[in-house]
Design a protein around this motif. Structure first.
Motif, PDB file in Angstrom:
ATOM      1  N   ALA A 218       0.772  -1.159  -0.045  1.00  0.00           N
ATOM      2  CA  ALA A 218      -0.077  -0.012  -0.115  1.00  0.00           C
ATOM      3  C   ALA A 218       0.883   1.167  -0.100  1.00  0.00           C
ATOM      4  N   GLY A 219       0.431   2.126  -0.930  1.00  0.00           N
ATOM      5  CA  GLY A 219       1.166   3.472  -0.897  1.00  0.00           C
ATOM      6  C   GLY A 219       2.354   3.409  -1.660  1.00  0.00           C
ATOM      7  N   THR A 220       2.784   2.188  -2.187  1.00  0.00           N
ATOM      8  CA  THR A 220       3.949   2.002  -3.019  1.00  0.00           C
ATOM      9  C   THR A 220       3.577   1.540  -4.158  1.00  0.00           C
ATOM     10  N   PRO A 223      -2.262   1.668  -4.449  1.00  0.00           N
ATOM     11  CA  PRO A 223      -2.854   2.792  -3.715  1.00  0.00           C
ATOM     12  C   PRO A 223      -3.572   2.205  -2.855  1.00  0.00           C
ATOM     13  N   TRP A 224      -3.824   2.968  -1.500  1.00  0.00           N
ATOM     14  CA  TRP A 224      -4.388   2.462  -0.589  1.00  0.00           C
ATOM     15  C   TRP A 224      -5.976   2.066  -0.693  1.00  0.00           C
ATOM     16  N   ALA A 410       4.990   1.528   6.280  1.00  0.00           N
ATOM     17  CA  ALA A 410       3.806   1.812   5.394  1.00  0.00           C
ATOM     18  C   ALA A 410       3.329   3.008   5.611  1.00  0.00           C
ATOM     19  N   PHE A 411       3.016   3.466   6.810  1.00  0.00           N
ATOM     20  CA  PHE A 411       2.238   4.430   7.132  1.00  0.00           C
ATOM     21  C   PHE A 411       3.227   5.789   6.912  1.00  0.00           C
ATOM     22  N   GLY A 413       5.836   5.934   4.992  1.00  0.00           N
ATOM     23  CA  GLY A 413       5.983   6.202   3.569  1.00  0.00           C
ATOM     24  C   GLY A 413       4.992   7.017   2.963  1.00  0.00           C
ATOM     25  N   THR A 414       3.615   6.643   3.210  1.00  0.00           N
ATOM     26  CA  THR A 414       2.847   7.272   2.387  1.00  0.00           C
ATOM     27  C   THR A 414       2.499   8.598   3.145  1.00  0.00           C
ATOM     28  N   THR A 417       5.010  10.904   0.866  1.00  0.00           N
ATOM     29  CA  THR A 417       4.633  11.037  -0.332  1.00  0.00           C
ATOM     30  C   THR A 417       3.418  11.605  -0.893  1.00  0.00           C
ATOM     31  N   ALA A 418       2.196  11.473   0.214  1.00  0.00           N
ATOM     32  CA  ALA A 418       0.962  12.025  -0.098  1.00  0.00           C
ATOM     33  C   ALA A 418       0.843  13.241  -0.223  1.00  0.00           C
ATOM     34  N   VAL A 421      -3.685  15.302   1.950  1.00  0.00           N
ATOM     35  CA  VAL A 421      -4.658  14.323   2.881  1.00  0.00           C
ATOM     36  C   VAL A 421      -5.419  15.148   3.671  1.00  0.00           C
TER      37      VAL A 421
END
Length: 458
Positions: A218-220, A223-224, A410-411, A413-414, A417-418, A421
């Motif tokens: 997810a996120g890489t 997408p979530w 994961a979190f 990292g998102t 780059t997000a 949000v």
């Protein structure tokens, strides 16, 4: 402790520390050699999967091995874990292509999960409750030694002798640990008529596999909100409901219900989760800031992490000893998370003008905060259950730490780059550290609800 007992326990303690060292060093030593591995074996599209397969299998093995060891004996299960890890290491070194490496990393990870759960279980076997904090803190320092020497060792072996030697290095250390423990560790094998909860183990694996896989992708890669991620989340939730029903129906559950109703245990699980999330945020994104914002070299950024790890080791050892003397847990965790939150705030306001001394001071404060929490979760949970459930509860704490690592990776990292949000324009690493403050606040909340375990008789 008498001199006779110290002499008797020394080879056991050395074997335990050696086995935990090869487990802890694996991720840091492997990551530095991955570029050479891909160049040799090909399969660049599968770059992340040797990491993912190891994490998946080690995390799934943790709670399962803990339950089996409580029923069949801690020593034989732990020795099997070392053997699996060494077999996986040997086969990884012989890999001829990337799919083989991914498969053998899964085997190595399975052994690693048994090792990390078993080390702290055996510490609880060897030492009375009043001494567990002290020795848990000492053994935990192997994680930090691994973080210090792993990257350097991995780079040196990979460049000088070839990447396969990063796996072969495990063999002499692991064989030493196996032999030392085989001949000196007391055999605690018991004849227990209760059956192993096989159905619970299968369903637990069906929970952890989609959870950890989705966190890795997810996120890489995806997408979530992709159908695959949402589908895996729904499937994991359904399996969780089935798991809860099954655990109420068996005599020897993997996770007894009191693990989630007793604040001595459930808050220990929560603070271990948030502490590990905080650590991964600092270890991954502090070097990112240094190299991308301050334009430091990889060596220079590593020199900032070193003091953080040293302070982490010192804090874990000191707090472990204080726990043994005072039998107080919550206060140290509260102070630790306050330091983590303060450090995250200090990280979030750094900019291009931040000096080297300020970086090191912030890193040391962060390491001290994380280190203070290291012994708390394990020892408070262990001292809250009977001896027959030491392996199970220790595995539960370790499992939540591993999930904290995966979630943090994961979190954060998102977050890095997000964009856009909930109305935020997230584009810099400073936002990662701002979110890290929120994680620390959740840790403070968990610590506030933690109940100190009463010191058992034995």
């Amino acid at each position: 402790m008498s001199q006779t007992r110290i002499k008797r326990l020394s080879p056991i303690f050395t074997g335990l520390m050696a086995s935990l060292l090869i487990y802890a060093m694996d991720s840091t030593i492997f990551s530095t050699a991955m570029k050479n591995i891909v160049s040799d074996l090909g399969g660049k599209a599968y770059y992340a999967w040797p990491f993912t397969s190891y994490l998946l299998c080690s995390t799934i093995a943790i709670p399962i091995s803990g339950t089996i060891s409580d029923l069949r004996g801690h020593k034989p299960v732990f020795l099997c874990g070392i053997a699996l890890f060494l077999a996986g290491s040997s086969l990884c070194g012989l890999s001829g292509n990337m799919p083989e490496l991914i498969l053998f990393r899964a085997l190595q990870g399975t052994g690693g999960g048994v090792i990390v759960a078993g080390v702290f279980t055996i510490i609880a076997d060897l030492f009375p409750p009043a001494e567990r904090g002290k020795y848990t803190g000492i053994v935990s320092s192997m994680y930090d030694l691994a973080n210090l020497i792993g990257p350097v060792t991995g780079g040196f072996l990979s460049d000088r002798f070839g990447w396969r030697w990063i796996f072969y290095l495990n063999l002499p250390i692991g064989v030493f640990a196996f032999i030392a423990l085989f001949f000196t560790l007391p055999d605690d094998r018991q004849i227990i008529k209760q059956k192993t909860d096989l159905s619970g183990m299968i369903v637990l694996a069906l929970i952890l596999f989609p959870v950890l896989t989705s966190l890795s992708l997810a996120g890489t890669v995806l997408p979530w909100n992709s159908p695959w991620i949402v589908g895996m989340a729904v499937f994991a939730f359904l399996m969780l409901l089935i798991f809860i029903l099954l655990q109420h129906r068996v005599k020897s559950p993997i996770f007894p219900s009191e693990y989630f109703t007793d604040r001595r245990i459930n808050m220990a699980l929560a603070l271990s989760f948030f502490n590990q999330m905080s650590l991964i945020g600092a270890v991954v994104y502090l070097p990112y800031f240094e190299q991308n914002i301050l334009k430091m070299s990889a060596t220079g950024s590593g020199l900032v992490l070193a003091p953080m790890m040293v302070s982490l080791v010192l804090a874990a050892n000191i707090v472990g000893r204080l726990i043994s003397r005072t039998n107080q847990y919550r206060i140290w965790s509260l102070i630790g998370f306050c330091l983590i939150g303060f450090s995250m705030w200090r990280f979030s306001v750094m900019d291009k003008s931040t000096g080297y001394s300020v970086l090191i001071l912030n890193a040391v404060l962060m390491g001290w905060g994380v280190g203070m929490n290291m012994p708390v979760g394990n020892v408070n949970a262990q001292n809250s259950v009977s001896k027959c459930r030491i392996g199970s509860v220790t595995s539960a704490v370790t499992l939540f730490r591993n999930i904290g690592t995966a979630t943090g990776s994961a979190f954060f990292g998102t977050v890095l780059t997000a964009r856009n949000v909930i109305g935020w324009e997230i584009s810099g690493v400073s936002r990662v550290f701002q979110v890290g403050i929120a994680v620390a606040l959740l840790g403070i909340l968990s610590s506030s609800f933690l109940r100190d375990a009463k010191l058992p008789e034995s």
